[in-house]
Design a protein around this motif. Sequence first.
Motif, PDB file in Angstrom:
ATOM      1  N   VAL A 126      -1.641 -15.247  67.601  1.00 35.66           N
ATOM      2  CA  VAL A 126      -0.351 -15.446  68.236  1.00 35.66           C
ATOM      3  C   VAL A 126      -0.017 -16.909  68.494  1.00 35.66           C
ATOM      4  O   VAL A 126       1.152 -17.254  68.691  1.00 35.66           O
ATOM      5  CB  VAL A 126      -0.288 -14.650  69.562  1.00 35.66           C
ATOM      6  CG1 VAL A 126      -0.983 -15.395  70.688  1.00 35.66           C
ATOM      7  CG2 VAL A 126       1.149 -14.335  69.941  1.00 35.66           C
ATOM      8  N   GLN A 165       0.577  -9.700  72.424  1.00 38.39           N
ATOM      9  CA  GLN A 165      -0.513  -9.828  71.458  1.00 38.39           C
ATOM     10  C   GLN A 165      -1.761 -10.454  72.056  1.00 38.39           C
ATOM     11  O   GLN A 165      -2.867 -10.258  71.535  1.00 38.39           O
ATOM     12  CB  GLN A 165      -0.049 -10.635  70.247  1.00 38.39           C
ATOM     13  CG  GLN A 165       0.948  -9.883  69.390  1.00 38.39           C
ATOM     14  CD  GLN A 165       0.972 -10.394  67.967  1.00 38.39           C
ATOM     15  OE1 GLN A 165      -0.063 -10.529  67.322  1.00 38.39           O
ATOM     16  NE2 GLN A 165       2.159 -10.669  67.462  1.00 38.39           N
ATOM     17  N   ALA A 185       7.734 -19.741  65.697  1.00 32.40           N
ATOM     18  CA  ALA A 185       8.856 -18.810  65.525  1.00 32.40           C
ATOM     19  C   ALA A 185      10.194 -19.443  65.897  1.00 32.40           C
ATOM     20  O   ALA A 185      11.196 -19.265  65.193  1.00 32.40           O
ATOM     21  CB  ALA A 185       8.618 -17.549  66.354  1.00 32.40           C
ATOM     22  N   LEU A 225      10.948 -12.930  70.774  1.00 32.58           N
ATOM     23  CA  LEU A 225       9.650 -12.610  70.200  1.00 32.58           C
ATOM     24  C   LEU A 225       8.552 -13.530  70.733  1.00 32.58           C
ATOM     25  O   LEU A 225       7.393 -13.113  70.841  1.00 32.58           O
ATOM     26  CB  LEU A 225       9.722 -12.702  68.670  1.00 32.58           C
ATOM     27  CG  LEU A 225      10.553 -11.611  67.997  1.00 32.58           C
ATOM     28  CD1 LEU A 225      10.700 -11.896  66.510  1.00 32.58           C
ATOM     29  CD2 LEU A 225       9.931 -10.239  68.220  1.00 32.58           C
ATOM     30  N   PHE A 226       8.907 -14.770  71.057  1.00 32.57           N
ATOM     31  CA  PHE A 226       7.918 -15.670  71.661  1.00 32.57           C
ATOM     32  C   PHE A 226       7.424 -15.085  72.978  1.00 32.57           C
ATOM     33  O   PHE A 226       6.214 -15.019  73.232  1.00 32.57           O
ATOM     34  CB  PHE A 226       8.544 -17.053  71.890  1.00 32.57           C
ATOM     35  CG  PHE A 226       7.621 -18.026  72.559  1.00 32.57           C
ATOM     36  CD1 PHE A 226       6.733 -18.785  71.802  1.00 32.57           C
ATOM     37  CD2 PHE A 226       7.623 -18.193  73.940  1.00 32.57           C
ATOM     38  CE1 PHE A 226       5.863 -19.684  72.423  1.00 32.57           C
ATOM     39  CE2 PHE A 226       6.767 -19.089  74.558  1.00 32.57           C
ATOM     40  CZ  PHE A 226       5.884 -19.838  73.797  1.00 32.57           C
ATOM     41  N   CYS A 227       8.370 -14.666  73.816  1.00 34.69           N
ATOM     42  CA  CYS A 227       7.990 -14.067  75.105  1.00 34.69           C
ATOM     43  C   CYS A 227       7.184 -12.791  74.902  1.00 34.69           C
ATOM     44  O   CYS A 227       6.149 -12.570  75.552  1.00 34.69           O
ATOM     45  CB  CYS A 227       9.244 -13.760  75.929  1.00 34.69           C
ATOM     46  SG  CYS A 227      10.252 -15.193  76.338  1.00 34.69           S
ATOM     47  N   ALA A 272       5.333 -16.017  61.376  1.00 35.03           N
ATOM     48  CA  ALA A 272       6.381 -16.552  62.255  1.00 35.03           C
ATOM     49  C   ALA A 272       7.722 -16.613  61.539  1.00 35.03           C
ATOM     50  O   ALA A 272       8.782 -16.630  62.173  1.00 35.03           O
ATOM     51  CB  ALA A 272       5.981 -17.946  62.744  1.00 35.03           C
ATOM     52  N   CYS A 301      13.565  -9.471  77.723  1.00 37.45           N
ATOM     53  CA  CYS A 301      12.327 -10.178  77.368  1.00 37.45           C
ATOM     54  C   CYS A 301      11.129  -9.628  78.153  1.00 37.45           C
ATOM     55  O   CYS A 301      10.047  -9.416  77.591  1.00 37.45           O
ATOM     56  CB  CYS A 301      12.482 -11.667  77.625  1.00 37.45           C
ATOM     57  SG  CYS A 301      13.563 -12.519  76.444  1.00 37.45           S
ATOM     58  N   ASN A 341       5.414 -11.740  72.201  1.00 41.21           N
ATOM     59  CA  ASN A 341       4.120 -11.856  71.545  1.00 41.21           C
ATOM     60  C   ASN A 341       3.112 -12.672  72.332  1.00 41.21           C
ATOM     61  O   ASN A 341       1.908 -12.375  72.292  1.00 41.21           O
ATOM     62  CB  ASN A 341       4.312 -12.444  70.148  1.00 41.21           C
ATOM     63  CG  ASN A 341       4.989 -11.466  69.207  1.00 41.21           C
ATOM     64  OD1 ASN A 341       4.535 -10.345  69.047  1.00 41.21           O
ATOM     65  ND2 ASN A 341       6.091 -11.878  68.618  1.00 41.21           N
ATOM     66  N   MET A 342       3.561 -13.700  73.039  1.00 39.16           N
ATOM     67  CA  MET A 342       2.626 -14.471  73.843  1.00 39.16           C
ATOM     68  C   MET A 342       1.980 -13.600  74.915  1.00 39.16           C
ATOM     69  O   MET A 342       0.821 -13.792  75.278  1.00 39.16           O
ATOM     70  CB  MET A 342       3.333 -15.664  74.495  1.00 39.16           C
ATOM     71  CG  MET A 342       3.633 -16.802  73.536  1.00 39.16           C
ATOM     72  SD  MET A 342       2.163 -17.516  72.762  1.00 39.16           S
ATOM     73  CE  MET A 342       1.419 -18.358  74.149  1.00 39.16           C
ATOM     74  N   TYR A 396       1.931 -18.083  65.516  1.00 38.43           N
ATOM     75  CA  TYR A 396       2.980 -17.077  65.317  1.00 38.43           C
ATOM     76  C   TYR A 396       4.115 -17.279  66.315  1.00 38.43           C
ATOM     77  O   TYR A 396       5.292 -17.291  65.948  1.00 38.43           O
ATOM     78  CB  TYR A 396       2.372 -15.684  65.464  1.00 38.43           C
ATOM     79  CG  TYR A 396       3.361 -14.551  65.300  1.00 38.43           C
ATOM     80  CD1 TYR A 396       3.833 -14.216  64.043  1.00 38.43           C
ATOM     81  CD2 TYR A 396       3.790 -13.808  66.390  1.00 38.43           C
ATOM     82  CE1 TYR A 396       4.725 -13.167  63.879  1.00 38.43           C
ATOM     83  CE2 TYR A 396       4.674 -12.766  66.240  1.00 38.43           C
ATOM     84  CZ  TYR A 396       5.138 -12.445  64.979  1.00 38.43           C
ATOM     85  OH  TYR A 396       6.026 -11.419  64.826  1.00 38.43           O
ATOM     86  N   SER A 397       3.780 -17.453  67.565  1.00 40.91           N
ATOM     87  CA  SER A 397       4.798 -17.657  68.584  1.00 40.91           C
ATOM     88  C   SER A 397       5.282 -19.105  68.625  1.00 40.91           C
ATOM     89  O   SER A 397       6.463 -19.372  68.826  1.00 40.91           O
ATOM     90  CB  SER A 397       4.247 -17.258  69.961  1.00 40.91           C
ATOM     91  OG  SER A 397       3.985 -15.875  70.007  1.00 40.91           O
TER      92      SER A 397
END
Length: 437
Positions: free
Chosen positions: A74, A377, A81, A369-371, A132, A237, A373-374, A77-78
């Motif tokens: 992540v 994941q 992104a 998605l940042f919020c 990402a 979120c 997945n952080m 990925y985050s």
Amino acid sequence: MTPTSPTASPGAADTGSAERAWTPVSIYTLAVVTIIYALNFLDRTILSVVLPLIKQDLHLSDTMLGLITGFAFVLLYSGLAVPIARLADRSNRRNILAVGCAVWSAMTVATGLVQNVAQLALSRFLMGAGEAAGIAPSTALLSDRFAARVRPLAMSIMTAGSGVAALVMLPIAGLIAQHHGWRMTYFVAGGIGLAMAALLYLTVPEPARRGGPVTQRTPFAEVWAQLRQLRSFRWICLAGALLAINAYAVLTWTPTFLMRVHDLGPAEAGASFGPIKGFANIVGVIFGGAITAWAARRDTKWLLLVPAIGAAIAMPAEIVFLLSDDLPIAFTGLAIASFAGVIHFGPTYAALAAIVPPSMRATTTAIFLFCVNMVGQIIGPLAIGYLNDRWAGSLGEDAIRYSMILGGICAFLAALILTYAARHLRHDIARYEDATA
């Protein structure tokens, strides 16, 4: 003007009628993007099917596996992104998605070559960098390919790709792993991804942006300032993060749960978990998109209320799955939880697209998605792995049965939050429409 054909040269823009709901170009685009979404899901979740094999081969603990599964993946990925989405808001989204697919597929192949925990962590780290460039450009591309009235259904079909991966691809991955080793599973999956990246680039046209091309980038500070004024966004979120804890806990640890608690082998676990979850996911996301598209035409708050209902149903169904010793009853609980737990996907993306202008959609999705997945994941796989090790001394193999209940609790909390967020959604949509009137 006639829409650009699927075989148009790279970089061609579609200038066809924006209001036609379904055209050959839109259907083809949706099909290719859905398959790539499925591969995006598959490449990150193969690890769940081969987890016991990698644990034995590389001599790892459950806590370390949870850390590698979530945290190592992540970070990039985050982290990447949002800047990639910023690029997608004014550049060719098809090309960005194709490059991302090629990168994460190459890293999937590389995962099959690792010899130690450091190399496994590095391959997951770089795979996250490629992935990402997956969801945000895809949602922005489809938002311009489909009119608002059918967008929830189109988004749901795309996210049904995860169900296709679970239904078809994970069982195959389990068979390959059992008969040819876990490394071969990664080689096959990565090779297919590289082929799809080339197909996307060569045959899918970039759609024209609704409202005309973006000639000037909206500064990120301005995007963030606008999003902070949208009450529904912050609650979406938070709910998404809680749902992600549940989703990644289930995806990562369910095959291991079936092997430890119900004594299934890798192929049996993949052949049971994959089809049950996959079919239920496909039906769930398409049902969620279709019913929401119908209900939201009457009241836009249903863009979030339908996902709230699904999340509320998921918790008791997961408890049945985890605590039942009767395998058919357990699988029934898994099917219901898998159906209800994915209803939110398409409607949530459609809600995000409805509250911001086209020039902000990819960035908004990426921030969301940042919020998600952080939190999801990292906490989902790691928390379950930690609790497994913590409770193993007293509960033995049954430790995983109780640690995974954490995911169901998070889903129920998300249902409450989505219900509250729905109270603000109508106002936020009206605010955007007034600003562009």
